[in-house]
Design a protein around this motif. Structure first.
Motif, PDB file in Angstrom:
ATOM      1  N   UNK A 100       0.809  -1.208   0.000  1.00 34.87           N
ATOM      2  CA  UNK A 100       0.000   0.000   0.000  1.00 34.87           C
ATOM      3  C   UNK A 100       0.846   1.262   0.000  1.00 34.87           C
ATOM      4  N   UNK A 101       0.268   2.335  -0.513  1.00 38.08           N
ATOM      5  CA  UNK A 101       0.937   3.626  -0.542  1.00 38.08           C
ATOM      6  C   UNK A 101      -0.005   4.677  -1.073  1.00 38.08           C
ATOM      7  N   UNK A 133       6.482  -3.279  -3.981  1.00 40.61           N
ATOM      8  CA  UNK A 133       5.894  -4.584  -3.731  1.00 40.61           C
ATOM      9  C   UNK A 133       6.896  -5.693  -3.930  1.00 40.61           C
ATOM     10  N   UNK A 134       6.362  -6.891  -4.100  1.00 42.25           N
ATOM     11  CA  UNK A 134       7.182  -8.079  -4.311  1.00 42.25           C
ATOM     12  C   UNK A 134       6.701  -8.774  -5.581  1.00 42.25           C
ATOM     13  N   UNK A 150      11.971  -7.995  -4.391  1.00 42.36           N
ATOM     14  CA  UNK A 150      11.259  -6.774  -4.009  1.00 42.36           C
ATOM     15  C   UNK A 150      11.529  -5.694  -5.050  1.00 42.36           C
ATOM     16  N   UNK A 151      10.570  -4.812  -5.255  1.00 40.88           N
ATOM     17  CA  UNK A 151      10.779  -3.751  -6.242  1.00 40.88           C
ATOM     18  C   UNK A 151      10.265  -2.412  -5.725  1.00 40.88           C
ATOM     19  N   UNK A 152      10.955  -1.362  -6.140  1.00 41.82           N
ATOM     20  CA  UNK A 152      10.508   0.022  -5.961  1.00 41.82           C
ATOM     21  C   UNK A 152      10.673   0.689  -7.310  1.00 41.82           C
ATOM     22  N   UNK A 153       9.606   1.240  -7.859  1.00 43.88           N
ATOM     23  CA  UNK A 153       9.659   1.796  -9.203  1.00 43.88           C
ATOM     24  C   UNK A 153       9.029   3.179  -9.238  1.00 43.88           C
TER      25      UNK A 153
END
Length: 441
Positions: free
Chosen positions: A278-279, A287-288, A297-300
Motif C-alpha cells: 500500500x501507498x 511490492x514483491x 522486491x521492487x521500488x519503481x
C-alpha cells in the motif's frame, strides 16, 4: 466463510480458510484467580458463557499449519470470546506462538478479530501489548515474516500491535479497522476512516481480499515473503532500441518523450506475478514479484516528482526486504523530488534521508535500472552504488539542465550547452563509472 461481511468469522473457520493440517499449540484456559487478576465481579461467569458459546477456552487459537505450501504459525482470534479481547492468557498464547515460530524458523500469520485489551483484567491486560510488541521485535530480528489478516473488527491493541505492526496487512472487505472502536470514537466521525477500505486508501492496508480468495492470497504472500531469489538480480532488458544520443539535450528530450516505456511496462516484462504494498503516492510502485519462482522486491518510480509519502513507502519496502533477505530492484524515473510547500511541510528532506540511508544500509543486494529521467536527489535516493545500469533512453544528472541554468544565472538559450557540460548521457554515465553499463533490448 460465514459472516464474511461483518468480519465475525469463527477462529477455526478462518484457520480452515487459509491452512490445512493444523496442529494446535497448547495454552492455558485463563486466569486462575477468582474473577481474574483484579477481581472483576462476574468475570468468571462471563468467561464460562464465552467458553460455552464458542467452544474455545480463550480468545485466541494458535497452532502450525500448511498455508498453500508454506508451513506457518497461525494465530487466530475468536471474536465470540469476549470480543476477541486480549488478556493475560491471550498474551501468553500469542507469546508462545511467536517463540515457536522463532524456534522452528517459520513465518507467522495473524488472523485478527479483536476489540483490543480486556477491560476486566485492567492494566494486566494493557501490558500484554508490550509483551506482544517484544515478540514482534524478536521475530523481526530473526528475519521471519509476519502477515496479518484483518478479519474484523480489528481495533485498539489488536490493531496497534499484531495488525499495524505486521510486515504485510490484508483485510476482508467491510472489516472495521482502526484504533478507536465504534463505541468510543468521537461523535460524527467518518466511519470510512475506521474501515478496511479507508485504511487501504491511506496506505495502512496493503490489499483488500474477498473472503473466497483469502486462502490463495495468504499462500501468495507467504511465498513472496519466504522464497528469496539469489542476488543481486540482473537488471531488466531495455524495452526499446534507440541510437546513442549525440548530445546531452537530446538525451534529456528522449527521456522525456511521452511514448517512452515506463516503470509499469518494465515490471510487467520482468515479473511473472506481483503483489503491491500500500501507498498514497501513485507515482511510486512498491511490492514483491516472482521471477523464476523466487521473490524479488521492487521500488519503481513512474516519471513524476516523488512525494514524501512515496519515499516513505520506498523505505518501508527496502527495510522489509533487507530484513527478509529478499533482493531489491529499483527502477529510477523521476524529474526529482517534490519541492512544493506541501512537500516541505510533510518532511521531504527527512523522507529522502530515510530512503537513501535504507538503500545504503542494505545487507542484501540492490540492483538499479535508470529507465527515464534521473533527476537529482529524487533519483539518487533509490540508486544503488556500484549496481546501477541505464537504458539507452535515459539520463542522470545532478540537477535538471533548466534548473542548472537558473542556478548558474545563465540565459535560457544555454540549456542545451549546459546539458552537455553535465555529462548526463547514458554513454557518459557508463564512461564515468556511475553506471555499470547500458542495457540492450
Amino acid at each position: 466463510m460465514t459472516a464474511a461481511v461483518t468480519g465475525r468469522v469463527p477462529a477455526r473457520e478462518l484457520i480452515a480458510a487459509v491452512a490445512r493440517g493444523f496442529t494446535e499449540l497448547p495454552g492455558r484456559a485463563g486466569a486462575a484467580a477468582v474473577n481474574g487478576p483484579i477481581g472483576w465481579s462476574g468475570y468468571d461467569e462471563a468467561r464460562a458463557r464465552a467458553r460455552e458459546r464458542t467452544g474455545e477456552t480463550e480468545a485466541v487459537v494458535c497452532g502450525i499449519g500448511d498455508a498453500g505450501g508454506t508451513e506457518a504459525v497461525l494465530i487466530a482470534f475468536e471474536f465470540g470470546f469476549l470480543g476477541g479481547s486480549i488478556g493475560e492468557a491471550t498474551g501468553e498464547r500469542i507469546e508462545n506462538a511467536f517463540i515457536t515460530a522463532r524456534d522452528l524458523g517459520l513465518p507467522v500469520v495473524s488472523l485478527i478479530a479483536s476489540g483490543g485489551s480486556r477491560m476486566q483484567e485492567g492494566m494486566f491486560a494493557l501490558t500484554q501489548l508490550q509483551r506482544i510488541a517484544r515478540q514482534l521485535v524478536r521475530l523481526r530480528a530473526a528475519g521471519l515474516a509476519h502477515l496479518a489478516v484483518l478479519a474484523g473488527p480489528v481495533t485498539g491493541g489488536g490493531w496497534a500491535t499484531l495488525g499495524a505492526g505486521a510486515d504485510v496487512r490484508v483485510a476482508l472487505p467491510g472489516a472495521q479497522v482502526g484504533f478507536a472502536g465504534s463505541r468510543i470514537r468521537p461523535a460524527g466521525a467518518d466511519p470510512r476512516a475506521y474501515s478496511a477500505e479507508g485504511q487501504f486508501a491511506v496506505g495502512q492496508v496493503d490489499e483488500i481480499v474477498p473472503a473466497r480468495e483469502l486462502g490463495p492470497a495468504v499462500a501468495r504472500w507467504l511465498a513472496l515473503l519466504t522464497r528469496p531469489a539469489p542476488g543481486p538480480v540482473p537488471p531488466p532488458a531495455a524495452l526499446r532500441e534507440v541510437p546513442p544520443p549525440e548530445s546531452g539535450w537530446q538525451a534529456v528530450t528522449t527521456a522525456r518523450e511521452a511514448g517512452r516505456p515506463r516503470a509499469e511496462s518494465y515490471l510487467a516484462a520482468y515479473f511473472a506475478e506481483r503483489a503491491p504494498l500500500g501507498g498514497t503516492d501513485p507515482g511510486i510502485l512498491c511490492g514483491f514479484g516472482l521471477r523464476d519462482g523466487r521473490s524479488v522486491a521492487y521500488v519503481a518510480q513512474c516519471g513524476t516528482a516523488t512525494t514524501p509519502a512515496g519515499f516513505r513507502a520506498a523505505t518501508r519496502l527496502v527495510r522489509l526486504a533487507d530484513r527478509l533477505s529478499i533482493p531489491v530492484l529499483t527502477l529510477v524515473d523521476t524529474p526529482g523530488a517534490a519541492n512544493d510547500a506541501e512537500a516541505e511541510r510533510d518532511g521531504v528532506g527527512a523522507a529522502i534521508a530515510d530512503t537513501i540511508t535504507a538503500v545504503a544500509g542494505c545487507r542484501i543486494p540492490v540492483t538499479t535500472l535508470l529507465v527515464g529521467e534521473g533527476g537529482s536527489g529524487g533519483a539518487v535516493a533509490l540508486t544503488s552504488p556500484g549496481h546501477t545500469w541505464v537504458t539507452p533512453d535515459s539520463y542522470y544528472s545532478v540537477v535538471a539542465p533548466e534548473l542548472a541554468v537558473a542556478i548558474l544565472k545563465r540565459g535560457p538559450d544555454q540549456v542545451p550547452f549546459t546539458a552537455d557540460e553535465l555529462r548526463l548521457r547514458p554513454q557518459d554515465l557508463a564512461e564515468l563509472g556511475i553506471a555499470r553499463g547500458i542495457v540492450s533490448v
